[in-house]
Design a protein around this motif. Structure first.
Motif, PDB file in Angstrom:
ATOM      1  N   VAL A  21       0.917  -1.101   0.120  1.00  0.00           N
ATOM      2  CA  VAL A  21      -0.082  -0.006   0.143  1.00  0.00           C
ATOM      3  C   VAL A  21       0.944   1.170  -0.087  1.00  0.00           C
ATOM      4  O   VAL A  21       0.480   2.176  -0.853  1.00  0.00           O
TER       5      VAL A  21
ATOM      6  N   VAL B  48       0.786   3.258  -3.725  1.00  0.00           N
ATOM      7  CA  VAL B  48      -0.064   4.267  -3.771  1.00  0.00           C
ATOM      8  C   VAL B  48       0.443   5.610  -4.089  1.00  0.00           C
ATOM      9  O   VAL B  48       0.140   6.453  -4.982  1.00  0.00           O
TER      10      VAL B  48
ATOM     11  N   ASN C 284      -0.393  -2.445  -9.832  1.00  0.00           N
ATOM     12  CA  ASN C 284      -0.820  -1.499  -9.072  1.00  0.00           C
ATOM     13  C   ASN C 284      -0.529  -0.103  -9.758  1.00  0.00           C
ATOM     14  O   ASN C 284      -1.349   0.688 -10.025  1.00  0.00           O
TER      15      ASN C 284
ATOM     16  N   GLN D 294      -7.793   5.333  -3.110  1.00  0.00           N
ATOM     17  CA  GLN D 294      -6.583   4.436  -3.461  1.00  0.00           C
ATOM     18  C   GLN D 294      -6.025   3.771  -2.117  1.00  0.00           C
ATOM     19  O   GLN D 294      -5.668   2.635  -2.402  1.00  0.00           O
TER      20      GLN D 294
ATOM     21  N   ALA E 271      -6.307  -0.276  -2.126  1.00  0.00           N
ATOM     22  CA  ALA E 271      -5.218  -1.163  -2.096  1.00  0.00           C
ATOM     23  C   ALA E 271      -5.360  -2.154  -1.090  1.00  0.00           C
ATOM     24  O   ALA E 271      -4.565  -3.122  -1.176  1.00  0.00           O
TER      25      ALA E 271
ATOM     26  N   SER F 293      -6.956  -5.234  -2.055  1.00  0.00           N
ATOM     27  CA  SER F 293      -6.467  -6.009  -3.331  1.00  0.00           C
ATOM     28  C   SER F 293      -6.280  -7.416  -2.793  1.00  0.00           C
ATOM     29  O   SER F 293      -5.812  -7.948  -1.946  1.00  0.00           O
TER      30      SER F 293
END
Length: 307
Positions: A88, A92, A176, A232, A236, A239
């Motif tokens: 993350v 991100v 990502n 986001q 994330a 995910s």
């Protein structure tokens, strides 16, 4: 106007208000039913199940806080948290920085802007799909496209990027980052809303390009940045598809891609420890809620609003 006429006017206004409220309630009723049956009901059931030992076959047996205590003694769960946090807080920021950079480029008025916008947005539509995750596994495999290209320029004895614990998580992070299209479109819309007079005033004062970006663009765009960060981050943390497909559902190699959501899935639907999986789900909910709350609290120091 007499007292009786005033009373009739008040009663008429009240009855009109009640009719409006009934109409609003009728329109909201489908959403309320869906929220209660699909969201709130399962959440309450999950909370109750988290205090039980439940394998989907036998009746749940109450175990108190045993599932929650077990979580803090589970090394694989702690590792899955570490992997998830790394994923993350690496992917991100890079994804949002890339999205903002491309939005600034597109905002300069390029030719065929709708075409470029569509091309850049396309990965966001495909990035979380199973098909793209399978393609990603083929690209970064031992004999995949990446190794073939690098081999063509003289680099040999390369690892299988998804089969090496040192690089496996990095390939999913890259996947990502590649899905930057959605935040880019939101950034571009925000840039189009910044009045030109601020840039003109800054230019008159002698501000250069970087100064205008730091003193005008970023403050005026800060609500959009805040919005994208929240979306986001939450996405994330949840995910799942990328790690499941790339690792073949194992979280390997050596649990290097064992996302928290993937480990939760394994506990609930592979090991049938549904009580433990429900407790894990509530821990994830609490983590996301805390990080979201901290982000909201910090926003008063860096998010600028016109009022």
């Amino acid at each position: 106007m007499s007292v009786f006429e005033e009373l009739r006017s008040v009663r008429s206004a009240r009855s009109s208000g009640k009719r409006d409220n009934k109409a609003a309630f009728i329109f909201l009723l489908p959403w309320l039913i869906g929220f209660i049956c699909i969201t709130l009901g399962p959440m309450i059931a999950s909370l109750w199940i988290s205090f039980t030992n439940y394998n989907l076959i036998q009746k749940p047996q109450s175990v108190g806080f045993a599932n929650y205590i077990r979580m803090f003694q589970d090394p694989r769960l702690i590792n899955s948290l570490r992997v998830t946090f790394e994923y993350v807080f690496v992917s991100v920021p890079i994804q949002l920085a890339l999205a903002l950079a491309l939005a600034l480029l597109l905002d300069r008025g390029m030719r065929a802007l709708p075409l470029y916008r569509s091309i850049f947005y396309l990965p966001s539509l495909l990035g979380s799909s199973v098909a793209v995750a399978i393609l990603w596994r083929q690209i970064f495999g031992q004999g995949g496209l990446v190794n073939q290209v690098l081999g063509g320029i003289g680099l040999h004895n390369l690892p299988g990027w998804i089969s090496d614990p040192r690089f496996a998580l990095g390939t999913i992070i890259l996947l990502n980052i590649w899905t930057f299209g959605a935040p880019m479109i939101i950034f571009l819309a925000g840039l189009r809303q910044i009045p030109d007079m601020y840039y003109e005033a800054a230019s008159i004062d002698g501000a250069g390009r970087w100064t205008r970006f730091a003193k005008v663009t970023l403050p005026m765009l800060s609500p959009i940045i805040f919005f994208n960060i929240i979306l986001q981050l939450i996405g994330a943390f949840q995910s799942f598809t990328q790690a499941f497909v790339v690792s073949g559902g194992t979280g390997g190699p050596s649990d290097s891609t064992m996302f928290y959501s993937l480990y939760l899935y394994q506990q609930g639907f592979a090991n049938f420890n549904m009580g433990y999986a429900s407790a894990m789900a509530w821990l994830l909910f609490i983590i996301i809620a805390i990080i979201t709350a901290v982000t909201f609290v910090s926003s008063k120091y860096w998010v600028f609003y016109d009022n």
